[in-house]
Write a protein that holds these residues in place. Structure first.
Motif, mmCIF file in Angstrom:
data_model
loop_
_atom_site.group_PDB
_atom_site.id
_atom_site.type_symbol
_atom_site.label_atom_id
_atom_site.label_comp_id
_atom_site.label_asym_id
_atom_site.label_seq_id
_atom_site.Cartn_x
_atom_site.Cartn_y
_atom_site.Cartn_z
ATOM 1 N N TYR A 24 -4.935 -15.587 -11.015
ATOM 2 C CA TYR A 24 -4.594 -15.215 -9.530
ATOM 3 C C TYR A 24 -3.276 -15.712 -9.151
ATOM 4 O O TYR A 24 -2.489 -15.178 -8.849
ATOM 5 C CB TYR A 24 -5.713 -15.455 -8.655
ATOM 6 C CG TYR A 24 -6.906 -14.675 -8.823
ATOM 7 C CD1 TYR A 24 -6.943 -13.187 -8.668
ATOM 8 C CD2 TYR A 24 -8.069 -15.217 -8.933
ATOM 9 C CE1 TYR A 24 -8.045 -12.355 -8.878
ATOM 10 C CE2 TYR A 24 -9.389 -14.383 -9.365
ATOM 11 C CZ TYR A 24 -9.303 -13.148 -9.011
ATOM 12 O OH TYR A 24 -10.475 -12.312 -9.556
ATOM 13 N N PRO A 26 -0.483 -19.256 -10.598
ATOM 14 C CA PRO A 26 -0.503 -20.019 -11.669
ATOM 15 C C PRO A 26 -0.652 -21.408 -11.396
ATOM 16 O O PRO A 26 -0.839 -21.726 -10.076
ATOM 17 C CB PRO A 26 1.011 -20.018 -12.031
ATOM 18 C CG PRO A 26 1.471 -19.186 -10.859
ATOM 19 C CD PRO A 26 0.591 -18.726 -10.211
ATOM 20 N N LEU A 61 6.871 -11.021 4.866
ATOM 21 C CA LEU A 61 6.679 -10.200 3.615
ATOM 22 C C LEU A 61 5.480 -9.181 3.914
ATOM 23 O O LEU A 61 4.816 -8.614 3.040
ATOM 24 C CB LEU A 61 6.448 -10.754 2.262
ATOM 25 C CG LEU A 61 7.564 -11.462 1.731
ATOM 26 C CD1 LEU A 61 7.242 -12.111 0.498
ATOM 27 C CD2 LEU A 61 8.676 -10.507 1.363
ATOM 28 N N GLY A 71 5.617 -6.099 5.823
ATOM 29 C CA GLY A 71 6.333 -5.284 6.824
ATOM 30 C C GLY A 71 5.496 -3.895 7.026
ATOM 31 O O GLY A 71 5.766 -3.451 8.016
ATOM 32 N N THR A 72 4.449 -3.651 6.118
ATOM 33 C CA THR A 72 3.767 -2.307 6.482
ATOM 34 C C THR A 72 2.424 -2.620 7.425
ATOM 35 O O THR A 72 1.778 -3.783 7.330
ATOM 36 C CB THR A 72 3.282 -1.559 4.964
ATOM 37 O OG1 THR A 72 2.493 -2.709 4.502
ATOM 38 C CG2 THR A 72 4.652 -1.204 4.476
ATOM 39 N N SER A 114 -0.465 -1.462 6.837
ATOM 40 C CA SER A 114 -1.669 -1.515 6.086
ATOM 41 C C SER A 114 -1.645 -3.178 5.345
ATOM 42 O O SER A 114 -2.724 -3.653 5.527
ATOM 43 C CB SER A 114 -1.787 -0.809 4.684
ATOM 44 O OG SER A 114 -0.437 -0.838 4.168
ATOM 45 N N ARG A 148 -5.156 -9.770 -2.576
ATOM 46 C CA ARG A 148 -3.585 -9.711 -2.536
ATOM 47 C C ARG A 148 -3.124 -10.900 -1.763
ATOM 48 O O ARG A 148 -3.621 -11.482 -0.956
ATOM 49 C CB ARG A 148 -3.478 -8.258 -1.713
ATOM 50 C CG ARG A 148 -2.178 -7.594 -1.473
ATOM 51 C CD ARG A 148 -1.713 -6.968 -2.363
ATOM 52 N NE ARG A 148 -0.524 -6.150 -2.136
ATOM 53 C CZ ARG A 148 0.684 -6.287 -2.455
ATOM 54 N NH1 ARG A 148 0.986 -7.797 -3.079
ATOM 55 N NH2 ARG A 148 1.796 -5.694 -2.025
ATOM 56 N N ASN A 160 -0.602 -14.457 -1.220
ATOM 57 C CA ASN A 160 -1.115 -15.793 -1.222
ATOM 58 C C ASN A 160 0.331 -16.507 -1.176
ATOM 59 O O ASN A 160 1.183 -16.320 -1.501
ATOM 60 C CB ASN A 160 -1.592 -16.210 -2.845
ATOM 61 C CG ASN A 160 -0.893 -15.855 -4.020
ATOM 62 O OD1 ASN A 160 0.080 -16.455 -4.110
ATOM 63 N ND2 ASN A 160 -1.196 -14.752 -4.751
ATOM 64 N N PHE A 161 -0.013 -17.354 -0.211
ATOM 65 C CA PHE A 161 1.189 -18.155 0.468
ATOM 66 C C PHE A 161 0.862 -19.549 0.531
ATOM 67 O O PHE A 161 -0.358 -19.770 1.142
ATOM 68 C CB PHE A 161 1.710 -17.348 2.044
ATOM 69 C CG PHE A 161 2.102 -16.102 1.691
ATOM 70 C CD1 PHE A 161 3.153 -15.487 1.038
ATOM 71 C CD2 PHE A 161 1.129 -15.230 2.308
ATOM 72 C CE1 PHE A 161 3.368 -14.199 0.905
ATOM 73 C CE2 PHE A 161 1.661 -13.709 2.050
ATOM 74 C CZ PHE A 161 2.531 -13.279 1.493
ATOM 75 N N THR A 162 1.767 -20.296 0.401
ATOM 76 C CA THR A 162 1.742 -21.835 0.835
ATOM 77 C C THR A 162 3.094 -22.179 1.773
ATOM 78 O O THR A 162 4.123 -21.464 1.347
ATOM 79 C CB THR A 162 1.525 -22.901 -0.263
ATOM 80 O OG1 THR A 162 3.052 -23.025 -0.875
ATOM 81 C CG2 THR A 162 0.593 -22.620 -1.079
#
Lengths: 307, 68
Positions: A104, A106, A202, A204-205, A207, A253, A255-257
């Protein structure tokens, strides 16, 4: 037949080898169970590592009888073993790197390096436990103790050695140096914020914003001390945390740090497949602190005196 | 920092979805002009789905589709 067997190997040596190999292999199996969370988590992985441990323990066990029979060159086997274990590390690294694209998120090079080193070290673990067990049994022979006592000494000393090395090699986890808690996600325009800290734009939409708001989870990791942030802010460490989090709960969907320079907090945000907050916090707390990013606070103190 | 896919974060602009009111200089990226805001959003979603990209909405109303 009995006479022939006696010239090949004495019962004491046979017992020594069997007990030492058993202790070395058992030590490896025990640490393999302790590290259930880490790779390997599948039957073939277990088999490979147990067989390798058996070989390592055999080398450690055979060293004492080899020296006793004036076969000093046999000790060079230990050097061969070291080379072999280095190959184990290389193989682990290559294998894990090959899997990177399928995960999912690395693991990252730092985490892979840590895991590979651990696997190399664990083979030494089996070798040392088996060797020390064999030495203690040989000492018991010198004191003319019975075979049952010899075996008991070998098992006890092997177990003590296992505990010593196990404690020595046990690393810290994120939970040891930081507080981990769930945090609230908000979306302002196309910006995602976690407790007021910007994470990403990131989405922007509509959904994307909906999925983040409804299904996303965010956790905040607060270092206990200022210097703990040095390890936690490391890119490799954050990747390892994110990897463990997404591997445990899955990632639909995003994934951020994010690291917040003002508060030293680390934010992990993703959309999991299974929403289990308790498990998430447990996993993050138990993510190992990578050896490559660990810093000794005492060593970091400058020796220069202020005037 | 965005998605943690590499030490060096490199996102490429795949497309810019603009309205007639926007003035965008030509570049190597795909620039699509939509009739209205509804169509602009629809096109953005379609492109982002196709390239599995992320979407950034700029404050002037231009949608960018990025891929890391």
């Amino acid at each position: 037949m009995d006479g022939r067997a006696a010239t090949l190997i004495s019962p004491e040596d046979l017992l020594l080898i069997v007990v030492a190999i058993s202790m070395g292999t058992m030590a490896r199996i025990l640490v393999l169970k302790v590290d259930y969370k880490q790779y390997p988590s599948y039957p073939n992985g277990y088999l490979i590592h147990i067989v390798l441990a058996f070989i390592a323990a055999s080398i450690g066990a055979a060293a004492i009888p080899a020296i006793k029979s004036n076969n000093y060159t046999a000790v060079t086997f230990l050097a061969l073993a070291v080379q072999h274990f280095r190959d184990v590390r290389r193989t682990e690294r290559e294998s894990l790197k090959g899997l990177e694209a399928t995960e999912y998120t690395p693991r990252g090079d730092a985490y892979i390096d840590g895991i590979a080193k651990t696997f190399e070290a664990r083979n030494y673990f089996a070798l040392v436990v088996s060797f020390i067990s064999a030495v203690s049994m040989e000492i018991a022979v010198v004191f003319h103790l019975g075979m049952i006592v010899q075996a008991a000494v070998g098992v006890c000393v092997g177990f003590i050695m296992y505990r010593i090395i196990s404690d020595f090699s046990n690393g810290k986890t994120v939970g040891d140096i930081a507080q981990v808690r769930l945090a609230e996600i908000t979306v302002e325009g196309s910006e995602v914020l976690v407790e007021g800290i910007f994470v990403t734009n990131l989405v922007g939409t509509k959904s994307a914003q909906k999925i983040i708001l409804e299904e996303g989870v965010a956790i905040i990791i607060e270092p206990n001390e200022k210097h703990d942030a040095i390890a936690l802010h490391n890119f490799g460490q954050r990747k390892a945390i994110l990897f463990e989090a997404t591997r445990s709960l899955g990632a639909k969907r995003y994934n951020f740090t994010r690291k917040d320079y003002q508060t030293d907090q680390i934010i992990i945000l993703f959309v999991p497949i299974v929403r289990d907050i308790e498990k998430l916090i447990h996993v993050v707390k138990n993510t190992p602190l990578l050896e490559s990013v660990k810093k000794s606070h005492a060593v970091l103190k400058t020796k220069a005196k202020e005037r | 920092m965005g998605n943690e896919y590499a030490q060096v974060q490199t996102s490429t602009i795949i497309a810019a979805i603009v309205l007639a009111s926007h003035k965008v200089a030509g570049g190597t990226e795909l620039i699509i002009e939509a009739q209205d805001e509804k169509e602009q959003e629809k096109l953005t979603v379609e492109i982002s789905k196709a390239v599995k990209g992320d979407v950034v909405l700029l404050s002037n109303g231009i949608y960018l589709v990025l891929r890391g």
